[in-house]
Design an enzyme around this catalytic site. Structure first.
Site, PDB file in Angstrom:
ATOM      1  N   THR A 252       0.861  -1.195   0.000  1.00 45.82           N
ATOM      2  CA  THR A 252       0.000   0.000   0.000  1.00 45.82           C
ATOM      3  C   THR A 252       0.891   1.236   0.000  1.00 45.82           C
ATOM      4  O   THR A 252       1.892   1.282   0.716  1.00 45.82           O
ATOM      5  CB  THR A 252      -0.949   0.017   1.225  1.00 45.82           C
ATOM      6  OG1 THR A 252      -1.734  -1.173   1.197  1.00 45.82           O
ATOM      7  CG2 THR A 252      -1.889   1.217   1.186  1.00 45.82           C
ATOM      8  N   PHE A 254       1.086   5.231   0.729  1.00 45.10           N
ATOM      9  CA  PHE A 254       0.446   6.284   1.526  1.00 45.10           C
ATOM     10  C   PHE A 254       1.064   7.632   1.167  1.00 45.10           C
ATOM     11  O   PHE A 254       2.252   7.699   0.839  1.00 45.10           O
ATOM     12  CB  PHE A 254       0.688   6.054   3.017  1.00 45.10           C
ATOM     13  CG  PHE A 254       0.073   4.782   3.564  1.00 45.10           C
ATOM     14  CD1 PHE A 254      -1.141   4.794   4.222  1.00 45.10           C
ATOM     15  CD2 PHE A 254       0.737   3.570   3.428  1.00 45.10           C
ATOM     16  CE1 PHE A 254      -1.696   3.632   4.727  1.00 45.10           C
ATOM     17  CE2 PHE A 254       0.190   2.396   3.941  1.00 45.10           C
ATOM     18  CZ  PHE A 254      -1.031   2.436   4.587  1.00 45.10           C
TER      19      PHE A 254
END
Ligand SMILES: O=C(O)C(=O)C[C@]1(C(=O)O)C=C[C@@H](O)C=C1
Length: 375
Positions: A252, A254
């Site tokens: 992921t 960010f």
């Protein structure tokens, strides 16, 4: 398909110990709960902090307090000390780990919604917000693309995390007892294969750690949460299965947001994020992307989102404007490219794009994250 978590849901108003305590987000609940929760998420009632400040001002003890200095506002020390970083979720969420990766000694500020994290920075309650933007299995987190445009914060950094999900349940609960699994919709989607094999009902929670907290708080015997190993420790849950994501490479990305942009450099690899819109016409997007390829600039991401305020393109019709026909949806294009805004080729590319784009905004120019961390 994930469905929304049924009552009691995970909000501040649903937990009696949290009720009426929103004037501070640092509430130690160790006496009210069987697991430690240091920070309660701030909610939309952030204006109450101002009341708290006013109360402190009228308190004679506050005369002894250290005066504020410019460093209190900067929040940009190298190791993150003194930096308050707002994230969506509760302690143990992956977003919190992302904040700690970017600012190792920061103070993390849990928020119950993404909007609240943006508002916390805009209102000086936090110095930074951390925001998941895309995942290698689930794709883009569209809501956060929309929020980047709605608020006027700047992207000042990025963090990539290798996300390793666990299946967490109360002690004594076995895999065969499970009827339901709770988690953030992205996390549920990332564990599609495992959850399908378990034949359980999936229900959406605001964040992975919030789901774990919910399972522990209600001592659920037929429900598990998909969350991090950190969440297992914090909420004292048993790890029924580890690494349950569909792919071992589950990453992921960010973004770190601040009120002020950073000054872009050329001393290390930088990335720049922009958003633009174009007129309708053959090859318009091709022309827009060519401004980068002409200058040898590598594009790393492109995402299109509908323009909410102007859903349809300008009408085409008769020359006298009669019988207008609305033809297509109108889009915003979000692009990331590998160059710093301090570099002349990036400046020239954007000057070129500006000549024909109907709208252009630079969301930030920031150092690229080249180190992966497991959580
Ligand atoms: O729920 C969390 O723990 C989050 O930090 C959110 C989030 C997301 O929105 O993608 C972050 C990382 C994982 O991809 C799963 C969930």
């Amino acid at each position: 398909m994930a469905t929304k978590l049924k009552t009691p849901s995970i909000t501040s108003s649903s937990h009696p110990p949290f009720a009426n305590k929103s004037s501070s987000y640092n509430i130690n609940l160790t006496t009210a709960n069987t697991f430690p929760i240091q920070n309660h998420p701030i909610t939309s009632k952030i204006s109450c902090c101002i009341n708290t400040a006013a109360a402190a001002a009228s308190n004679p003890q506050s005369y002894n307090k250290r005066p504020l200095t410019s460093t209190d506002f900067a929040g940009n020390s190298k190791d993150g000390a003194g930096t308050r970083v707002a994230y969506q979720g509760v302690s143990g969420a992956y977003s919190e780990s992302a904040a700690q990766k970017a600012y190792p000694n920061c103070e993390t500020v849990p928020c119950d919604q993404f909007d609240i994290a943006f508002q916390a920075v805009e209102n000086w309650i936090a110095d930074r917000a951390v925001l998941p933007i895309e995942n290698s299995l689930g794709g883009s987190i569209h809501r956060n693309y929309d929020l980047l445009l709605r608020y006027r914060l700047h992207i000042v950094g990025e963090v990539q995390l290798s996300v390793r999900h666990c299946l967490l349940a109360c002690h004594g609960v076995k895999l065969e007892n499970l009827k339901r699994v709770l988690s953030h919709p992205q996390a549920l989607a990332q564990c599609e294969h495992k959850l399908t094999s378990l034949r359980v009902v999936r229900e959406a929670a605001d964040d992975t750690a919030g789901a774990a907290q919910f399972v522990a708080l209600h001592k659920l015997k037929d429900t598990a949460a998909v969350a991090s190993i950190n969440a297992a420790r914090i909420y004292n849950l048993n790890v029924l299965a580890q690494d349950i994501q569909d792919d071992s490479d589950n990453i992921t990305r960010f973004l770190m947001l601040a009120r002020e942009p950073i000054i872009p450099g050329t001393d290390r690899p930088f990335k720049t994020s922009i958003v633009f819109s174009l007129d309708e016409g053959p090859g318009m997007l091709y022309k827009a992307l060519a401004v980068f390829s002409l200058r040898d600039i590598n594009l790393t991401k492109i995402e299109s989102r509908p323009q909410r305020k102007r859903p349809l393109l300008q009408p085409v019709g008769d020359s006298d404007g009669m019988n207008p026909v609305y033809r297509h949806f109108d889009y915003l294009f979000y692009c990331d490219f590998e160059a710093s805004m301090a570099a002349p080729n990036a400046q020239n590319a954007l000057k070129h794009l500006k000549e024909f784009a109907t709208f252009l905004r630079v969301l930030g120019s920031y150092p690229m994250d080249i180190n992966l961390v497991n959580f």
